[in-house]
Scaffold this active site. Sequence first.
Site, PDB file in Angstrom:
ATOM      1  N   SER A 197      51.716 102.271  15.852  1.00 28.05           N
ATOM      2  CA  SER A 197      51.197 102.457  17.202  1.00 28.05           C
ATOM      3  C   SER A 197      49.695 102.688  17.147  1.00 28.05           C
ATOM      4  CB  SER A 197      51.911 103.634  17.866  1.00 28.05           C
ATOM      5  OG  SER A 197      51.639 103.653  19.244  1.00 28.05           O
ATOM      6  N   ASN A 198      49.114 103.225  18.193  1.00 28.06           N
ATOM      7  CA  ASN A 198      47.675 103.495  18.234  1.00 28.06           C
ATOM      8  C   ASN A 198      47.430 104.707  19.126  1.00 28.06           C
ATOM      9  OD1 ASN A 198      47.018 102.592  21.079  1.00 28.06           O
ATOM     10  ND2 ASN A 198      48.086 100.793  20.282  1.00 28.06           N
ATOM     11  N   PRO A 199      46.213 105.244  19.120  1.00 29.59           N
ATOM     12  CA  PRO A 199      46.000 106.540  19.819  1.00 29.59           C
ATOM     13  C   PRO A 199      45.862 106.470  21.342  1.00 29.59           C
ATOM     14  CG  PRO A 199      44.281 106.103  18.158  1.00 29.59           C
ATOM     15  CD  PRO A 199      45.018 104.831  18.365  1.00 29.59           C
ATOM     16  N   SER A 200      46.091 105.331  21.966  1.00 27.48           N
ATOM     17  CA  SER A 200      45.889 105.260  23.421  1.00 27.48           C
ATOM     18  C   SER A 200      46.774 106.272  24.156  1.00 27.48           C
ATOM     19  CB  SER A 200      46.212 103.844  23.909  1.00 27.48           C
ATOM     20  OG  SER A 200      46.255 103.843  25.311  1.00 27.48           O
ATOM     21  N   ALA A 208      47.416  99.272  25.434  1.00 27.80           N
ATOM     22  CA  ALA A 208      46.973  99.012  24.066  1.00 27.80           C
ATOM     23  C   ALA A 208      48.186  98.458  23.319  1.00 27.80           C
ATOM     24  CB  ALA A 208      46.472 100.298  23.427  1.00 27.80           C
TER      25      ALA A 208
END
Length: 414
Positions: free
Chosen positions: A224-227, A292
């Site tokens: 995943s990503n930090p959005s 994102a």
Amino acid sequence: MLRGKHIVIGVTGGIAAYKAVYLLRHLQEEGAEVRVTMTPAATRFVGVETFAALTRHEVPIRIFPDPTDSISDNWTRHIQWAEWADMIVVAPCTANSLAKIVHGLSDSMLMATILAARCPVLVCPTMDGEMYQAPATRANLQQAKELGFHLMEPESGYLASGLHGPGRLPEPEVITGQIRSLLESAEQHAEKSPEASPKLLQGKRILVTCGATREFLDPVRFLSNPSTGKMGMAMADAAASFGAEVTLLHADSVDTSRLPGSIELIPFTTSDDLFNHVRSRADADVIIMTAAVSDFRPVQRHKQKVKKESAKLELPLEQTPDILQWLGDRRSGRPGEQVLVGFAMETEDLAGRAREKRIRKGVDWMVGNDLSDDNSGFAVDTNSVLLIGPHSENRFKGTKVDVARGVLQHIFVS
Ligand code: CTP
């Protein structure tokens, strides 16, 4: 930036009232002209004389002048002050004053001035943690946001009650920074789209996506990503405030509790989920892809947890569907029928890459997110973006909500 600006500080009756004195000095040091009005309760914490001496101005408390006042014809002071102000800052704002602001009470000079104001109003809620978390306060905060007040999150820490929690007034320099960015973005809006109104997007169906997708390797691990979805929520919020019928597809990790109830909320987890939802709503008048989306996912999704002993330390990946590209391709040859807006997060050559992405994905507008700017990126409340359109490029800076409003106004007014 604050030189010559007219700022009214409204001080309400909380222990942090003394910090308003420092805020006043800070604003004056930056060149602002400041006036102060206090609620009756605030005078129990700081003397009227302190503010009067520092502002060299009267510090009204009640709407009506005292009958013994030598000036007896200024009973419309609250209107005059509201007209004079470029910005009103309520710091600290108690739970009681917040409730009054939200319900439009005008039982003091401060409340009446706020009611008459057409300038931005920044409210800094400051109270004990339990009071801040109380359902009534949460509802008032939510409503304040819906009514267009700007809110500043209190800081967490040691409170006057002796407890720890959220409720502290942010430091004067932090509030000053927020005032600066709100005034800057108010100026941008005024220049770019004086005629934007609450009806700007009435009758339009707008689909917004936000937050990070999760691509699972097994039931307990994902890419995943930090959005945090803040910018997408701001876009949805701004679109709703301009009268649009908004659906927000949000990652299920995103906290949507502060959004207006008129926004339809649909959660998603993976990029495939998101793609399915977008496909079934692809005929919206406007689609704003703020999500994102993970570009890769594990080729294999294991049904059971992969055990350490049996794990191969290599993770074969495949690309996820490019949803925005699909939308752009689907619409090609029918320009004007739908407005497509993409977001591009870049760490270098923002303008060049965002321009290239706009063309490649076949969309109308690309919002370039400048990750090199300290005030933009994941999880923060502010943003700095470059909006790239078919014939123009414009920069927007400020809180995410203000940036969202600026971007929508620019797209739909120009
Ligand atoms: N996007 C999408 N589907 C994907 C990847 C991205 O719809 N699988 C959308 C995003 O929501 C965003 C835009 O495409 O609106 C640009 O996303 P970004 O990650 O910046 O671009 P990519 O095309 O993924 O290119 P790169 O990662 O190489 O910069």
